[in-house]
Design an enzyme around this catalytic site. Sequence first.
Site, mmCIF file in Angstrom:
data_model
loop_
_atom_site.group_PDB
_atom_site.id
_atom_site.type_symbol
_atom_site.label_atom_id
_atom_site.label_comp_id
_atom_site.label_asym_id
_atom_site.label_seq_id
_atom_site.Cartn_x
_atom_site.Cartn_y
_atom_site.Cartn_z
ATOM 1 C CB CYS A 180 22.183 -53.080 21.406
ATOM 2 S SG CYS A 180 23.956 -52.830 21.265
ATOM 3 C CG ASP A 312 30.625 -48.815 19.091
ATOM 4 O OD1 ASP A 312 30.305 -49.871 18.500
ATOM 5 O OD2 ASP A 312 30.454 -48.637 20.306
ATOM 6 C CG ASN A 313 27.013 -48.024 17.276
ATOM 7 O OD1 ASN A 313 26.585 -49.133 17.580
ATOM 8 N ND2 ASN A 313 27.171 -47.056 18.150
HETATM 9 N N1 MTE Z 1 25.348 -42.922 25.742
HETATM 10 C C1 MTE Z 1 26.415 -42.748 26.536
HETATM 11 N N2 MTE Z 1 26.634 -41.515 27.023
HETATM 12 N N3 MTE Z 1 27.255 -43.757 26.822
HETATM 13 C C2 MTE Z 1 27.054 -45.024 26.323
HETATM 14 O O1 MTE Z 1 27.836 -45.939 26.638
HETATM 15 N N4 MTE Z 1 25.693 -46.428 24.831
HETATM 16 C C3 MTE Z 1 24.911 -46.357 23.612
HETATM 17 C C4 MTE Z 1 23.667 -45.509 23.824
HETATM 18 N N5 MTE Z 1 23.999 -44.275 24.456
HETATM 19 C C5 MTE Z 1 25.949 -45.225 25.446
HETATM 20 C C6 MTE Z 1 25.083 -44.130 25.217
HETATM 21 C C7 MTE Z 1 24.479 -47.627 23.102
HETATM 22 S S1 MTE Z 1 25.627 -48.472 22.171
HETATM 23 C C8 MTE Z 1 23.200 -48.074 23.210
HETATM 24 S S2 MTE Z 1 22.718 -49.501 22.411
HETATM 25 C C9 MTE Z 1 22.207 -47.363 23.994
HETATM 26 O O2 MTE Z 1 22.768 -46.237 24.642
HETATM 27 C C10 MTE Z 1 21.642 -48.259 25.058
HETATM 28 O O3 MTE Z 1 20.718 -47.582 25.843
HETATM 29 P P1 MTE Z 1 20.245 -48.236 27.200
HETATM 30 O O4 MTE Z 1 21.445 -48.655 27.979
HETATM 31 O O5 MTE Z 1 19.395 -47.222 27.880
HETATM 32 O O6 MTE Z 1 19.423 -49.451 26.812
#
Ligand code: MTE
Length: 908
Positions: A180, A312-313
């Site tokens: 993350c 984000d990010n």
């Molecule tokens: N994809 C969806 N659809 N919704 C989410 O909230 N979170 C993202 C990503 N993909 C997210 C997502 C984020 S910020 C991260 S760091 C990773 O998924 C985390 O993956 P994990 O929960 O399988 O570890």
Amino acid sequence: MEVLSSTAQGAIVPLPTTEFRLPPSPAATVKDISNSSTDVESCASSDLEGSVCEAVDELGTEGYRLYPLPPTPKRDNKVLPEDLKTPDNHVERDPRLIRLTGIHPFNVEAPLSDLYDEGFLTTKDLFYVRNHGPVPRVEDFEVLDWQFSIEGMVENPVKLTLRDLLREYEQFTYPITLVCAGNRRKEQNMVRKTKGFSWGAAGVSTALWTGVGLWDLLGRAMPKRGARYVCFEGADRLPNGYYGTSVKLNWAVDANRGILVAHKMNGEALHPDHGKPLRIVIPGQIGGRSVKWLKRIIVTARPSDNWYHIYDNRVLPTMVDPEQSANLPETWEDERYAIYDLNTNSAICYPAHDERVSLVEKGVEMYKFKGYAYAGGGKRVTRMEVTLDKGKTWRLANITYHEDQYRDAPDGETLYGGRVDMSWREACFCWCFWDLDIPLADLADAKDVMVRAMDDSMMVQPRDMYWSVLGMMNNPWFRVVIHKEDSGHSLRFEHPTQPALMPGGWMERVKKEGGNLSNGLWGEKVSGEDDTNTQKEAVAEKEICMTNPKINKDITIDELRKHDGEEHPWFVVNGQVYDGTKFLEAHPGGAASIVGAAGQDATEEFMTIHSENAKAMMPEYHIGSLDEKSKTLLSEPEPAESEKTRPVFLQSKAWNKAIIIQKKQISADTKIFTFKLNHDKQTVGLPIGQHLMMRLRDPATREAIIRAYTPISEGTGRGILHVLVKIYYKTADREGGKMTLALDSLPIGHPVDFKGPVGKFEYLGKGRCTINSKERRVKRFVMVCAGSGITPIFQVLRAVMKDREDETKCVVLDGNRVEEDILCKEELDKMAQGNEEKCKLIYTLSKPSDEWKGLRGRMDQGLFEREVGAPRKGDDTMVLICGPEAMEKSVHRIFNGLGWRDEDLLFF
Ligand code: MTE
């Protein structure tokens, strides 16, 4: 490795990767299955029809595996009690995971030592989770029919099911580490609160992912010329739309980048938290780009305009602070600040936080320091260094790259039905482990141990932190402090932080002791250092105490729920229970604002709406604390689908979503937002003169922003809701409006939360109204408003004017700056036309154009003296006032001066 060729139609097609694959390397001779285990069930449980999952998959083509296999996952995880009342009440989880954002949404990391102890591969049990919202529920029988699309700038748009993916495409299995972007953020939050929650150093995990190469899929879809990005969208519907983001097309079509559309994790169908049934997995990039619950792949010319891609990010420049960032849309949209490849990072896992080591144990002279490191974008960690003297001298640590063992798999090797096709690939997409034996004598002489990694472009982790508003990509040297204890007979190690709100860590300690964490010396005091700044920070961070120290009573959820009505409304803020009875009359939003929260957790709403003054009043109403069990039970589930069929939209105790379907500009800064209710026959359910609460998320912080509005559509209107909103754009001398800018930035189709009604005034018709539920009769309304303050006045005026038998007289005084600021003028004029007896409209402008024929000047004493005058006996007049605070104050003063009593003045 990927070569793009242009077809006659102008499409760009990746050439097949096989042509560029290097010959397989000779089978390695080392047998390293130290992290592996026999797990026949893992395949059996993944009953994907058509999946090539082998029943016994531990043995490779040559009879044994040369690379690590995942540890055995737990089989007895259950839906945890704290999740039962949340929309994730279908997801089984491991209770060891540390929750970083309360109960819901589920954002967790494992205890750092447990994560390290699992070895190179992490089980689904301890794999970190980052969910922005509820986990979509997908039953096993629905998995194969899960559909997703490839659309946008492609020659061959397609809709595919998971079944098609399994049948028609080659499957690959790769080890990939996900991280993350917020990993290690708690350290940033200790220096200065960022807008993100507090990850420790375990926001990183590795799994074997099986799926189809994105390059293959895009090869068949054939991106068109001009296409440059690939956007992904998930099925999780969030406050700001579906989760989505994008990456560059040239990465997506590059087999060397290894982007997968994955359906298995460690040989099993994806766990719901990790994207069941289908997700993107992007090696070497931050986890935020690896979209879970994948529904759409869209090829575009521009980066994704999804809210989560923009807000984000990102690593914004360090000088942008949380307050400023809320009003910098262009900065957020600047692609230079978007994070893709991970930066190089490392952490110490052993010694663990608070671990103690004896200095006097016979025969023990060394301590083995151990930890992880990773680099981004396929780079390799080439050096791991450890210092015991704050960077003056360094020692080299050993590095183990388990990932390399997969490169040695024999040609044609399959695992979990996917080809382990890595012999040709140089890129590193996984974490590595490092270790170093350090003599205890050296540790006894040192104050701290710090580590840093270097990657193959010779970039080394920085000494100092780069703080940024989202607290992402934090990667300064990882520092563990050594304390000598036990009269110098043992050492205790202290990590920088502990995740979430967990106490502990040298950063917290230093801060409490008044040290300045950003002094470049890890907060250690240097002689002569002026600590005024630190004290200033401490003052700024002081929170307002909302509890009464004399109250020490535990309250159960049952007791709380008995007080969910108008009689003695109790509500909860931050786990504390308050009795709102004494404030029912005085509450500026009317009794309904308190009654609406009765029996519930009102934390979010309370904290976002109320001023510091209001918070400081809270100890007076504090009656106890909710007991621990009740706190868990209180978290509110999302309304069930079936509830959406109810005839009335607004509910006083639950938020409900309506979708924006139109934004109509009616003046330079005002728009009418039209929302679609749950169904066509649904009425809004708003009594005349009352307001509704609208809730949005701040684009930057995702904190809730809540404001009261009076719609201009009628409360009895069906299926639809119109809300007139003046947008406070940022100007040279004014910050923009948080709520109105956030609302304006929402795209059509976006949901917004509503709740209500609230307000102490209601117009019942024919001169009857209630104030705090007490009935009163009026013969005349004096309505004073400015700008968008017209909206509640408009509601009442319309009700009076529509009813021919309503004999109430109305005088409207509407003050504005210029002509176009007079909102709803056309409608107002229409209502008054031919009804001059009943309704008198007075507009006055402070900066009118030469053509303006109405009154000029501000709404001042003279105007009110002329048009309203003093109250007359038997006149039964009520003055309704709505506008900016300064205007309301001055009207209040003038009317009091003219002899009007407060009970005849109503401020909306
Ligand atoms: N994809 C969806 N659809 N919704 C989410 O909230 N979170 C993202 C990503 N993909 C997210 C997502 C984020 S910020 C991260 S760091 C990773 O998924 C985390 O993956 P994990 O929960 O399988 O570890």
